[in-house]
Write an enzyme that holds these catalytic residues in place. Structure first.
Site, PDB file in Angstrom:
ATOM      1  N   ASP A 124     -13.337  10.134 -31.670  1.00  0.00           N
ATOM      2  CA  ASP A 124     -12.424   8.993 -31.574  1.00  0.00           C
ATOM      3  C   ASP A 124     -11.235   9.198 -32.498  1.00  0.00           C
ATOM      4  O   ASP A 124     -11.390   9.228 -33.721  1.00  0.00           O
ATOM      5  CB  ASP A 124     -13.183   7.713 -31.954  1.00  0.00           C
ATOM      6  CG  ASP A 124     -12.335   6.464 -31.848  1.00  0.00           C
ATOM      7  OD1 ASP A 124     -11.291   6.497 -31.160  1.00  0.00           O
ATOM      8  OD2 ASP A 124     -12.710   5.442 -32.453  1.00  0.00           O
ATOM      9  N   ASP A 318      -5.415   8.126 -28.085  1.00  0.00           N
ATOM     10  CA  ASP A 318      -6.767   7.729 -28.454  1.00  0.00           C
ATOM     11  C   ASP A 318      -7.777   8.320 -27.483  1.00  0.00           C
ATOM     12  O   ASP A 318      -7.936   7.841 -26.359  1.00  0.00           O
ATOM     13  CB  ASP A 318      -6.892   6.205 -28.468  1.00  0.00           C
ATOM     14  CG  ASP A 318      -8.279   5.735 -28.886  1.00  0.00           C
ATOM     15  OD1 ASP A 318      -9.047   6.567 -29.415  1.00  0.00           O
ATOM     16  OD2 ASP A 318      -8.588   4.546 -28.692  1.00  0.00           O
TER      17      ASP A 318
END
Length: 440
Positions: A124, A318
């Protein structure tokens, strides 16, 4: 005598030159060897996993928006409490760890903590902490998840600081993870990070992670957004000279094969691999340090300039988000151009007729004065016979689009896996920039 002196002097000079040449040759050889070591990249392979039940995947996409709101620290409009708290490449041995790809929406890989305790973690780039379930997490909460047991690790160091993170709210209930901090050796791609602090999660919301394809989350963001100011793993890799360049790169495969597949992509730790992209990397500086945020010159859907969705758009990369998250006005324009209505909304995302994909327009983003284009087949995610538009929005009325510092996120774009799929992305912690090129 004078002739002999000159002859001896010439012999001495020749010997000196030969000695210097030998030293120079050794120096060049050493430099080349050092250069080869300096450009060695450590690879983490991405595996892919295909769900048998796509209903689960659609629900996961909806939950991702809740998680993204928390990563951005947006304020809730609800009355719930908020908490922050080796294979070989080009003949060079580069350690690799398999990563999974769940329906082209989640990319995860394997790490080890302590004495050979193995975990699958979701990578992440919009968070900075590492967390895994603790052996103290009840099995009914941590169903089908590996749990860390400190008593099995000789390198464990107690910390005990309370850790808490809230992933927004779901069905009017706060989605809270609770636990405490611990320190141990964390190994990724064969690189042993000593003294890495991470969170042991002792309480997970029931049902939310019970069907997840991963055990925890491995944050790749900056220290600035780390909960409890914990040093992120990437920083430790650099500090301990485990990688020779403060960069990592992401290369995602999107052609899911329906099984766990070691060719799901790569997370490269250290220098980039030019064999994985075409041309040169286009670099763009970060506009805000914390998230991987930069300014995109423009975003346009289709060929007409009338379909420009924004100019000088603030964007975040992201890999922990599956879709492209657009401001609500832009999403409405996108849906109109794609012929999507509210009747097509399902589990928080928009479905679209799969047969229409060839006729849909391309999306072009101008980054660093270069155009990067997504075809419709890139931004439409297909779950067997169901196709989902790759666009969504943070704005659903449940959350204020600002944080406690007053930062306005109402015009923010978040570029998730849908965008990243066709490209090779380099993330540079040192120069605080992002590099992008078409992948091979």
């Amino acid at each position: 005598m004078q002739c002999n002196w000159r002859q001896n002097w010439m012999l001495w000079l020749t010997a000196l030159l030969l000695l210097l040449l030998l030293q120079l040759d050794e120096s060049v050889a050493a430099a080349k060897s050092q250069k080869r070591r300096r450009h060695k990249a450590h690879h983490v392979k991405l595996e892919r996993h295909d769900h048998e039940h796509h209903e689960k995947s659609l629900s996961n996409l909806q939950f991702e928006m809740l998680a993204l709101r928390t990563k951005l620290k947006l304020k809730s409009n609800e009355t719930v409490s908020q908490s922050q708290s080796t294979t070989s490449v080009n003949g060079v041995s580069t350690p690799r760890v398999p990563l999974g790809n769940a329906y082209n929406t989640e990319y995860f890989g394997t790490i080890q903590i302590g004495s050979q305790q193995t975990f699958k973690v979701l990578f992440d780039t919009a968070s900075s902490n590492l967390w895994v379930p603790s052996v103290k997490c009840p099995t009914n909460n941590c169903t089908n998840m590996e749990r860390y047991n400190s008593s099995l690790s000789s390198s464990y160091q107690a910390n005990g600081t309370a850790f808490e993170i809230q992933y927004a709210s779901h069905n009017n209930q706060p989605t809270i993870l609770e636990g405490f901090l611990s320190t141990d050796t964390v190994t990724i791609a064969g690189l042993a990070i000593k003294g890495q602090t991470f969170a042991e999660i002792t309480s997970l919301p029931s049902g939310v992670f019970s069907r997840a394809n991963f055990d925890g989350i491995f944050g790749l963001g900056f220290q600035e957004i780390s909960i409890d100011d914990v040093t992120p793993p990437m920083y430790k890799l650099v500090e301990q000279d485990l990688i020779t360049q403060p960069t990592f790169s992401i290369y995602l495969n999107r052609n899911n094969t329906g099984t766990i597949d070691p060719s799901g992509g790569k997370l490269l730790l250290g220098p980039s691999d030019p064999t994985l992209y075409s041309g040169c990397l286009t670099y763009v500086p970060l506009s805000v340090v914390g998230y991987w945020q930069f300014t995109t010159g423009s975003i346009q859907l289709g060929e007409s300039s009338n379909n420009k969705l924004c100019s000088n758009c603030e964007t975040i990369l992201d890999v922990g988000t599956s879709l492209i998250v657009a401001p609500l006005p832009a999403l409405k324009r996108i849906n109109a151009l794609l012929g999507i209505t509210e009747a097509d909304k399902r589990d928080g995302v928009y479905t679209i007729d799969c047969t229409r994909i060839p006729s849909l327009p391309s999306l072009t983003l101008n980054i660093g004065r270069h155009d990067f284009t997504l075809k419709a087949s890139d931004y439409v995610v297909q779950y067997k016979s169901t196709c989902v538009s790759g666009f969504t929005s943070l704005d659903d009325g449940s959350t204020e689009l600002s944080d406690d510092r007053g930062t306005d996120y109402s015009t923010l774009w978040v570029l998730g896996d849908v965008f990243m799929g066709p490209f090779y992305l380099e993330f540079d912690l040192g120069y605080k920039r992002i590099g992008i090129a078409p992948k091979i």
